[in-house]
Design a protein around this motif. Structure first.
Motif, mmCIF file in Angstrom:
data_model
loop_
_atom_site.group_PDB
_atom_site.id
_atom_site.type_symbol
_atom_site.label_atom_id
_atom_site.label_comp_id
_atom_site.label_asym_id
_atom_site.label_seq_id
_atom_site.Cartn_x
_atom_site.Cartn_y
_atom_site.Cartn_z
ATOM 1 N N LEU A 1 -25.689 58.402 5.002
ATOM 2 C CA LEU A 1 -24.710 57.725 5.847
ATOM 3 C C LEU A 1 -25.055 57.897 7.325
ATOM 4 C CD1 LEU A 1 -21.374 58.627 3.996
ATOM 5 C CD2 LEU A 1 -22.674 56.487 3.875
ATOM 6 N N ASN A 2 -25.490 59.097 7.699
ATOM 7 C CA ASN A 2 -25.875 59.322 9.090
ATOM 8 C C ASN A 2 -27.077 58.457 9.476
ATOM 9 O OD1 ASN A 2 -23.985 61.152 10.118
ATOM 10 N ND2 ASN A 2 -25.014 62.891 9.183
ATOM 11 N N ALA A 3 -28.007 58.292 8.522
ATOM 12 C CA ALA A 3 -29.185 57.469 8.795
ATOM 13 C C ALA A 3 -28.811 56.000 8.939
ATOM 14 C CB ALA A 3 -30.214 57.638 7.676
ATOM 15 N N ASN A 4 -27.691 55.607 8.329
ATOM 16 C CA ASN A 4 -27.240 54.222 8.444
ATOM 17 C C ASN A 4 -26.828 53.861 9.859
ATOM 18 O OD1 ASN A 4 -27.582 53.491 5.781
ATOM 19 N ND2 ASN A 4 -25.430 53.701 5.217
ATOM 20 N N HIS B 1 -15.436 56.468 24.152
ATOM 21 C CA HIS B 1 -16.338 56.131 23.052
ATOM 22 C C HIS B 1 -16.385 54.625 22.879
ATOM 23 C CE1 HIS B 1 -16.602 60.328 21.932
ATOM 24 N NE2 HIS B 1 -15.293 60.400 21.779
ATOM 25 N N HIS B 2 -17.463 54.170 22.278
ATOM 26 C CA HIS B 2 -17.565 52.740 21.972
ATOM 27 C C HIS B 2 -18.098 52.560 20.559
ATOM 28 C CE1 HIS B 2 -21.988 52.795 22.346
ATOM 29 N NE2 HIS B 2 -21.811 53.559 23.412
ATOM 30 N N VAL B 3 -17.649 51.498 19.926
ATOM 31 C CA VAL B 3 -18.067 51.162 18.565
ATOM 32 C C VAL B 3 -18.373 49.677 18.526
ATOM 33 C CG1 VAL B 3 -17.403 51.051 16.139
ATOM 34 C CG2 VAL B 3 -16.624 52.974 17.546
ATOM 35 N N GLU B 4 -19.580 49.327 18.086
ATOM 36 C CA GLU B 4 -19.951 47.930 17.881
ATOM 37 C C GLU B 4 -20.095 47.694 16.379
ATOM 38 O OE1 GLU B 4 -23.225 46.601 20.658
ATOM 39 O OE2 GLU B 4 -23.247 48.767 21.047
ATOM 40 N N ILE B 5 -19.639 46.539 15.928
ATOM 41 C CA ILE B 5 -19.735 46.211 14.518
ATOM 42 C C ILE B 5 -20.168 44.761 14.377
ATOM 43 C CG2 ILE B 5 -17.270 45.638 14.401
ATOM 44 C CD1 ILE B 5 -17.339 46.635 11.500
ATOM 45 N N MET C 1 -17.831 45.553 4.146
ATOM 46 C CA MET C 1 -16.727 46.506 4.112
ATOM 47 C C MET C 1 -15.540 45.946 3.337
ATOM 48 S SD MET C 1 -16.579 48.463 7.783
ATOM 49 C CE MET C 1 -16.762 47.015 8.812
ATOM 50 N N VAL C 2 -15.241 44.676 3.566
ATOM 51 C CA VAL C 2 -14.129 44.045 2.851
ATOM 52 C C VAL C 2 -14.398 44.034 1.353
ATOM 53 C CG1 VAL C 2 -12.879 41.890 2.505
ATOM 54 C CG2 VAL C 2 -13.416 42.645 4.819
ATOM 55 N N ALA D 1 -23.508 51.332 7.972
ATOM 56 C CA ALA D 1 -24.657 50.441 8.164
ATOM 57 C C ALA D 1 -24.360 49.341 9.175
ATOM 58 C CB ALA D 1 -25.069 49.823 6.834
ATOM 59 N N SER D 2 -23.090 49.155 9.498
ATOM 60 C CA SER D 2 -22.686 48.075 10.399
ATOM 61 C C SER D 2 -22.390 48.563 11.798
ATOM 62 C CB SER D 2 -21.422 47.393 9.855
ATOM 63 O OG SER D 2 -21.547 47.108 8.490
ATOM 64 N N LEU D 3 -22.395 49.881 11.997
ATOM 65 C CA LEU D 3 -21.906 50.443 13.256
ATOM 66 C C LEU D 3 -23.017 50.794 14.230
ATOM 67 C CD1 LEU D 3 -19.168 52.939 12.002
ATOM 68 C CD2 LEU D 3 -18.853 50.598 12.832
ATOM 69 N N THR D 4 -22.733 50.551 15.490
ATOM 70 C CA THR D 4 -23.493 51.130 16.595
ATOM 71 C C THR D 4 -22.495 51.922 17.420
ATOM 72 O OG1 THR D 4 -25.070 49.288 16.671
ATOM 73 C CG2 THR D 4 -24.885 50.674 18.642
ATOM 74 N N ILE D 5 -22.726 53.225 17.567
ATOM 75 C CA ILE D 5 -21.759 54.089 18.242
ATOM 76 C C ILE D 5 -22.453 54.895 19.333
ATOM 77 C CG2 ILE D 5 -20.338 54.291 16.167
ATOM 78 C CD1 ILE D 5 -21.513 57.075 15.725
ATOM 79 N N ASP D 6 -21.649 55.496 20.194
ATOM 80 C CA ASP D 6 -22.211 56.345 21.236
ATOM 81 C C ASP D 6 -22.559 57.717 20.653
ATOM 82 O OD1 ASP D 6 -19.799 58.387 22.111
ATOM 83 O OD2 ASP D 6 -19.053 56.446 21.439
ATOM 84 N N PRO D 7 -23.516 58.427 21.236
ATOM 85 C CA PRO D 7 -23.903 59.743 20.717
ATOM 86 C C PRO D 7 -22.749 60.734 20.682
ATOM 87 C CG PRO D 7 -25.542 58.933 22.264
ATOM 88 C CD PRO D 7 -24.372 58.005 22.360
ATOM 89 N N GLY D 8 -21.741 60.550 21.543
ATOM 90 C CA GLY D 8 -20.618 61.474 21.568
ATOM 91 C C GLY D 8 -19.812 61.476 20.289
#
Length: 391
Positions: free
Chosen positions: A48-51, A176-180, A188-189, A278-285
């Motif tokens: 999951l972390n690698a995703n 924080h930021h989250v891109e999907i 996900m649905v 697998a759909s997320l781009t997040i900040d390192p924080g």
């Protein structure tokens, strides 16, 4: 060998020997299960972390606001959620703007310091704003512009420019930021078996290939994308109606994810986590799966009644027909967020997670308290709000 009086080894056929052997086998199986489960969990977390894709934009952000609430064991959190509207590959909506990418959905989520309330503020993509200068990853500066569409910030400078724009317009520091992306949204649905919504009347849009039945129903991933993207045929308020439906959909999805039924179906929960990461781009924080899990638990602990979605106060533009403008009342909303205060008067007409079909509470009026439409109500008895929600 027979056991002697001094307590030597018991005979292989004696009850004492069998009891000892049975405990040895049981302990051995238990230890094996712990090892297998532990290794499996470790492998799952690694997977999951690698995703997850991580993006650090701190070096591109300038003149950042500070957090006004500094005391207490916890700080409030402000998270910018961005839905990527890339038209490429599996994310394609139609032939229009096939090579473009914009922030189709932008929600500023506020989590209070005491973790007792959370609310999201939708920022209309067609709102006219003054975009500040933005710095690209290579150091190039994109000059700011006045009275341009809000989501053009993402188009010209990516997520970093959108964060810069939101911070400068609101004075709220984005922690924080989250891109999907939309492909992951579909996955996900489907992973949770669909999401329940209430559609007040049937949609028949052959031009876009969107066909939806009326009533309370569970939509799969493709149908859900049709539902949240439909602009003209489901509401009389265009993009505003679509934004309201997106809020209702996210609220219903969140309610379903934290429901007891979901937690009792590990296979679906794991599928959801796999699709989500697998759909997320997040900040390192935000770290990885563990940090995201802790954040999700904080949201779940608030209770659905205290999770609300509103829209920044706006009016139709008189200078650019078809566009929107934030009203002066918006500053009062930003002040409440900066001071970590409840929505107060801005909660009028809010979309509440507890009111959505996925929560078991049934659809309400335009997001707020009102008469509930039972899931088995005849379609001709469903009343529609101007935004295309069930009243």
């Amino acid at each position: 060998m027979s056991a002697d009086a001094s307590g030597g080894e018991a005979a292989a056929g004696s009850p004492v020997w069998w009891r000892r052997r049975r405990w040895q086998v049981t302990i051995g199986i238990f230890v094996t299960l712990l090892l297998v489960t532990g290794l499996g969990a470790y492998a799952l977390v690694r997977h999951l972390n690698a995703n997850i894709t991580r993006a650090d934009y701190d070096a591109q952000l300038t003149d950042r606001p500070t957090n006004e609430v500094e005391d207490g064991p916890r700080l409030p959190l402000d998270i910018l959620v961005m839905g990527s509207d890339s038209r490429e590959g599996d994310n394609a909506i139609d032939e229009e703007a096939a090579d473009s990418e914009r922030a189709d959905v932008t929600i500023l989520m506020h989590l209070s310091a005491d973790r007792r309330r959370a609310y999201g503020v939708s920022l209309p993509r067609d709102g006219l704003v003054d975009r500040p200068d933005c710095t690209l990853a290579d150091g190039t500066v994109v000059p700011g512009e006045t009275q341009v569409m809000f989501n053009e910030a993402y188009e010209v400078g990516g997520a970093a420019c959108l964060i810069q724009t939101v911070e400068q317009l609101t004075g709220v520091r984005i922690e924080h930021h989250v891109e999907i992306d939309f492909t992951g949204f579909k996955r996900m649905v489907d992973a949770i078996g669909g999401v329940e919504v209430c559609i007040p009347f049937a949609v028949n849009d052959p031009d876009k290939g969107i066909f939806l039945d009326a009533g309370v129903q569970k939509l799969d991933g493709d149908q859900s994308l049709d539902y949240v993207r439909e602009r003209q045929n489901l509401s009389r308020t265009g993009d505003i109606g679509r934004m309201r439906r997106q809020q209702a959909f996210v609220a219903s999805m969140a309610a379903q994810v934290v429901s007891a039924d979901m937690l009792l179906q590990p296979h679906r929960l794991l599928s959801f986590l796999d699709a989500a990461t697998a759909s997320l781009t997040i900040d390192p924080g935000l770290g990885g799966v563990w940090d995201l899990t802790q954040l999700a638990r904080q949201f779940a602990g608030i209770g659905l009644d205290n999770i609300e979605f509103v829209t920044v106060p706006f009016v139709e533009s008189t200078t650019q027909p078809g566009r929107l403008e934030w009203t002066p009342e918006a500053e009062g909303l930003w002040e409440r967020i900066r001071a970590d205060e409840p929505l107060g008067p801005y909660a009028e007409g809010a979309i509440r997670a507890a009111d959505q079909p996925g929560s078991g509470g049934g659809p309400k009026g335009p997001g707020g308290p009102g008469p509930s439409t039972e899931p088995d109500a005849p379609d001709d008895q469903l009343e529609a709000t101007p935004d295309g929600l069930c009243r």
